[in-house]
Design a protein around this motif. Structure first.
Motif, PDB file in Angstrom:
ATOM      1  N   THR A  68       7.376 -10.314  -9.313  1.00  0.00           N
ATOM      2  CA  THR A  68       6.653 -11.225  -8.424  1.00  0.00           C
ATOM      3  C   THR A  68       5.970 -10.427  -7.314  1.00  0.00           C
ATOM      4  N   SER A  69       6.722  -9.469  -6.747  1.00  0.00           N
ATOM      5  CA  SER A  69       6.154  -8.671  -5.655  1.00  0.00           C
ATOM      6  C   SER A  69       5.037  -7.759  -6.151  1.00  0.00           C
ATOM      7  N   LEU A  70       5.222  -7.166  -7.332  1.00  0.00           N
ATOM      8  CA  LEU A  70       4.186  -6.263  -7.838  1.00  0.00           C
ATOM      9  C   LEU A  70       2.932  -7.030  -8.261  1.00  0.00           C
ATOM     10  N   SER A  71       3.098  -8.229  -8.814  1.00  0.00           N
ATOM     11  CA  SER A  71       1.926  -9.074  -9.119  1.00  0.00           C
ATOM     12  C   SER A  71       1.187  -9.421  -7.836  1.00  0.00           C
ATOM     13  N   MET A  72       1.972  -9.709  -6.806  1.00  0.00           N
ATOM     14  CA  MET A  72       1.390 -10.049  -5.512  1.00  0.00           C
ATOM     15  C   MET A  72       0.597  -8.861  -4.966  1.00  0.00           C
ATOM     16  N   MET A  77      -4.647  -5.681  -4.089  1.00  0.00           N
ATOM     17  CA  MET A  77      -5.585  -4.634  -4.518  1.00  0.00           C
ATOM     18  C   MET A  77      -6.872  -5.252  -5.043  1.00  0.00           C
ATOM     19  N   ALA A  78      -6.737  -6.327  -5.817  1.00  0.00           N
ATOM     20  CA  ALA A  78      -7.932  -6.980  -6.373  1.00  0.00           C
ATOM     21  C   ALA A  78      -8.827  -7.487  -5.236  1.00  0.00           C
ATOM     22  N   ARG A  79      -8.215  -8.052  -4.186  1.00  0.00           N
ATOM     23  CA  ARG A  79      -9.008  -8.503  -3.018  1.00  0.00           C
ATOM     24  C   ARG A  79      -9.695  -7.307  -2.361  1.00  0.00           C
ATOM     25  N   LYS A 179      -3.428 -12.994   2.967  1.00  0.00           N
ATOM     26  CA  LYS A 179      -3.088 -12.621   4.343  1.00  0.00           C
ATOM     27  C   LYS A 179      -2.863 -11.121   4.455  1.00  0.00           C
ATOM     28  N   ILE A 180      -2.207 -10.547   3.458  1.00  0.00           N
ATOM     29  CA  ILE A 180      -1.950  -9.102   3.517  1.00  0.00           C
ATOM     30  C   ILE A 180      -3.257  -8.328   3.429  1.00  0.00           C
ATOM     31  N   ALA A 181      -4.158  -8.771   2.542  1.00  0.00           N
ATOM     32  CA  ALA A 181      -5.444  -8.071   2.412  1.00  0.00           C
ATOM     33  C   ALA A 181      -6.239  -8.168   3.710  1.00  0.00           C
ATOM     34  N   SER A 182      -6.268  -9.358   4.325  1.00  0.00           N
ATOM     35  CA  SER A 182      -7.076  -9.452   5.552  1.00  0.00           C
ATOM     36  C   SER A 182      -6.378  -8.727   6.703  1.00  0.00           C
TER      37      SER A 182
END
Ligand SMILES: [Cu+2]
Lengths: 195, 139
Positions: A68-72, A77-79, A179-182
């Motif tokens: 779940t965490s690695l998919s997240m 990364m995709a963002r 949120k992590i990406a931004s």
């Protein structure tokens, strides 16, 4: 007018307001460590330098929380791949805290499934500990029916290292990729302005 | 219309025959190549007046299916075996990533996305229900 401009130019940049991340009050230098990557090569502090790094700590026998965490993280990364103002993508690092069962080959298959650019590392217990204790990452074996059937309790936080290999920020659960990406873009801008 | 509903019930695994229990949205997370363990998720609605519990799950594909609960407390993620998952009367229990899940060793050959796997749920009152769980790549 001139004075105000001068003043604002000299003022240190203000830490950004983050949605999910926590910035360390000051970037924490990390003492060297010696791990092994998913190609079987040594992975040390030097390998953390030159790029930002998101690191997650877990083990491949974990079929629920770790995927779940690695998919997240793959979504983060995709963002970030779509960000035009980002010259180089952060590294995604999976640190296995289960060196007894996670070989470099196991790790390679595992992490690349989520994102072809992810890197898996592990190492001798003592070397893992050298890294994790500097980050406040905890892990311990728990339960299980036999010597090689056990579970591992582990910190769920994602650690962000800056391009100098310093512990710069962390993201506690629950994790939201947008949120992590931004947050990352804000952190990076702040870093660029402060350095 | 009736045929369509029956078809829908079949494809989603929504079978509310046995004591008002309905099992829905069962799915199995595809494992990375070579990963030793897999997890499965589903939702159980207990529409009856009787408390019940999920006490085990079996499958021709997986020799042993364990019931687990993940939980993150004070930033530490931990998994624990559970013997039963309570299904209160008129309640709904979700097995979902980061919480209750079924956990099993990856069989050889490894089930991949697009395949469907039969799971038989065993309940405390002696009832059983079978669902077809599709293997999916990600949540
Ligand atoms: Cu589990």
């Amino acid at each position: 007018m001139f004075a105000a401009a001068l003043l604002s130019a000299c003022e240190p940049p203000q830490p950004p307001h983050l949605q999910q991340g926590t910035l360390l009050p000051s970037a924490k230098p990390v003492a060297d460590f010696n791990l092994i990557d998913d190609k079987g090569e040594s992975f040390t502090l030097k390998d953390l330098q030159g790029r930002w790094t998101f690191a997650f700590f877990g083990y491949t026998h974990c079929p629920d929380v770790c995927p779940t965490s690695l998919s997240m993280l793959a979504k983060v990364m995709a963002r970030l791949r779509q960000e035009e103002n980002l010259p180089s993508l952060p590294r995604g690092l999976f640190v296995s805290v289960d060196p007894a069962r996670d070989t470099p080959a196991t790790l390679a298959n595992y992490v690349k499934y989520f994102d072809a650019d992810f890197v898996g590392v592990t190492g001798k217990s003592q070397q893992l500990h050298t890294l994790t204790r500097q980050l406040g990452i905890l892990y311990a074996k728990s339960g299980g029916d036999s010597a090689d059937d056990y579970l591992i309790d582990h910190s769920a936080a994602i650690i962000l290292f800056d391009p100098r290999g310093r512990f710069y920020a962390l993201f506690n659960v629950p994790h939201d990729p947008d949120k992590i990406a931004s947050d990352f873009m804000l952190i990076r801008n702040y870093y660029e302005a402060s350095e | 219309m009736r045929f369509l509903l029956a078809l829908l019930a079949l494809t989603t695994g929504m079978v509310s025959a046995d004591g008002g229990l309905a099992v829905q949205n069962a799915w199995i997370r595809e494992a990375p190549p070579g990963a030793s363990m897999m997890a499965a998720y589903l939702t159980i609605d207990n529409g009856s007046d009787q408390d019940n519990a999920l006490v085990g799950v079996s499958s021709p594909t997986f020799p042993r299916i364990m019931m687990h609960r993940s939980e993150t407390v004070d930033g530490i993620a931990r998994m624990q075996h559970v013997e039963r998952i309570a299904l209160p009367a008129h309640g709904s229990v979700e097995l979902a990533p980061g919480g209750y899940h079924l956990m099993m060793a990856t069989p050889d050959p490894q089930p991949v996305a697009g395949e469907r796997v039969a799971l038989t749920l065993h309940f405390a009152d002696g009832g059983e229900q079978q669902v077809m769980a599709p293997v999916k790549k990600k949540p």
